[in-house]
Write a protein that holds these residues in place. Structure first.
Motif, short mmCIF file in Angstrom:
data_model
loop_
_atom_site.label_atom_id
_atom_site.label_comp_id
_atom_site.label_asym_id
_atom_site.label_seq_id
_atom_site.Cartn_x
_atom_site.Cartn_y
_atom_site.Cartn_z
N GLU A 174 -6.25 9.77 -9.64
CA GLU A 174 -5.07 8.93 -9.56
C GLU A 174 -5.44 7.48 -9.89
N PRO A 175 -4.50 6.71 -10.44
CA PRO A 175 -4.79 5.30 -10.73
C PRO A 175 -5.32 4.53 -9.53
N LYS A 176 -4.87 4.88 -8.33
CA LYS A 176 -5.34 4.19 -7.12
C LYS A 176 -6.85 4.32 -6.98
N VAL A 177 -7.39 5.48 -7.31
CA VAL A 177 -8.83 5.70 -7.18
C VAL A 177 -9.58 4.77 -8.13
N ILE A 178 -9.15 4.73 -9.38
CA ILE A 178 -9.82 3.89 -10.37
C ILE A 178 -9.70 2.42 -10.00
N ASN A 179 -8.51 2.00 -9.58
CA ASN A 179 -8.30 0.60 -9.21
C ASN A 179 -9.15 0.19 -8.02
N THR A 180 -9.31 1.09 -7.06
CA THR A 180 -10.13 0.79 -5.89
C THR A 180 -11.60 0.66 -6.28
N LEU A 181 -12.11 1.59 -7.06
CA LEU A 181 -13.52 1.54 -7.45
C LEU A 181 -13.82 0.38 -8.39
N ASN A 182 -12.84 -0.02 -9.20
CA ASN A 182 -13.05 -1.15 -10.12
C ASN A 182 -13.52 -2.40 -9.39
N GLN A 183 -13.12 -2.55 -8.14
CA GLN A 183 -13.47 -3.74 -7.38
C GLN A 183 -14.98 -3.92 -7.21
N LEU A 184 -15.73 -2.83 -7.34
CA LEU A 184 -17.16 -2.86 -7.08
C LEU A 184 -17.98 -3.27 -8.30
N PHE A 185 -17.33 -3.38 -9.45
CA PHE A 185 -18.07 -3.56 -10.70
C PHE A 185 -17.75 -4.89 -11.37
N ASP A 186 -18.75 -5.38 -12.09
CA ASP A 186 -18.58 -6.65 -12.79
C ASP A 186 -17.75 -6.49 -14.06
N GLY A 187 -17.73 -5.29 -14.60
CA GLY A 187 -16.99 -5.04 -15.83
C GLY A 187 -16.93 -3.55 -16.10
N VAL A 188 -16.11 -3.20 -17.10
CA VAL A 188 -15.89 -1.81 -17.45
C VAL A 188 -16.06 -1.63 -18.95
#
Length: 217
Positions: A174-188
């Motif tokens: 779900e988009p919520k999962v990706i959005n939550t994990l994105n917080q941990l990274f400097d970039g994608v």
């Protein structure tokens, strides 16, 4: 000193990243996320950087074979954490360490800490880490537990001035999962497969506006 990424990552995205950088490598199944990460590790090995791979998809022996095809550097420092409990790693003692399952986050963390000590003991202070993949872990643990684990894991990489790359399949969550994990990274690094074939990649984050999509093949 920055980590050069090599020709695998197209220059318009980023030709290097600073020490302590954590990158999410996002793309659908079979889009080449692992190959991209291993190429970046191999590029570093040819410059004397060490490599660590955490695998939650295929066995350690398979990952080692793929890595060696890319980085045939005999003196390269490489360690693999095999979290699927696979057999057939016996001839890779000292290179492949196993934990029972992708859900054993504590075991993965302990092995990673041991590798950190081992690298220091071998005089290796520059390490490139590839994690394949977060989607596999989410089949075993919930988002909250994975977030807590990754918060510690990425901070270890940051504190040691290493770099980390973590693969994920956004179509599986779900988009919520990706959005939550994105917080941990400097970039994608985002990879997509257009309907007319080929692969494209772009970068988001890293303190810059998103790049344009560019060919990856």
């Amino acid at each position: 000193m920055s980590y050069q990424l090599g020709d695998t990552v197209p220059a318009p995205l980023a030709d290097s990243v600073g020490p302590g950088t954590n990158i999410l490598v996002s793309g659908p199944a079979m889009s080449g996320k692992r190959a991209l990460m291993l190429e970046v590790l191999g590029h570093g090995a040819r410059q004397g950087d060490g490599s660590v791979v955490v695998t939650a998809n295929d066995g350690g022996a398979q990952i080692y074979r793929e890595y060696r095809e890319i980085a045939p550097v005999d003196e390269a420092y490489v360690r693999i954490i095999d979290s699927i409990g696979s057999t057939g790693n016996g001839d890779l003692e000292g290179i492949v360490e196993s934990v029972s399952s992708p859900g054993d986050l504590t075991g993965i963390g302990i092995e990673f800490s041991q590798i950190s000590k081992d690298a220091a003991g071998n005089g290796v202070d520059r390490i490139r880490v590839a994690f394949d993949s977060l989607s596999a872990l989410l089949m075993y643990v919930d988002l909250e537990r994975l977030f807590r684990f990754l918060h510690v894991f990425t901070r270890q990489i940051q504190s040691k001035d290493w770099i980390g790359m973590f693969a994920i399949d956004p179509d599986s969550h779900e988009p919520k999962v990706i959005n939550t994990l994105n917080q941990l990274f400097d970039g994608v690094f985002e990879i997509r497969v257009p309907d007319d074939g080929g692969r494209e990649i772009r970068a988001r984050g890293f303190g810059n506006p998103p790049t344009e999509w560019v060919p990856l093949d």
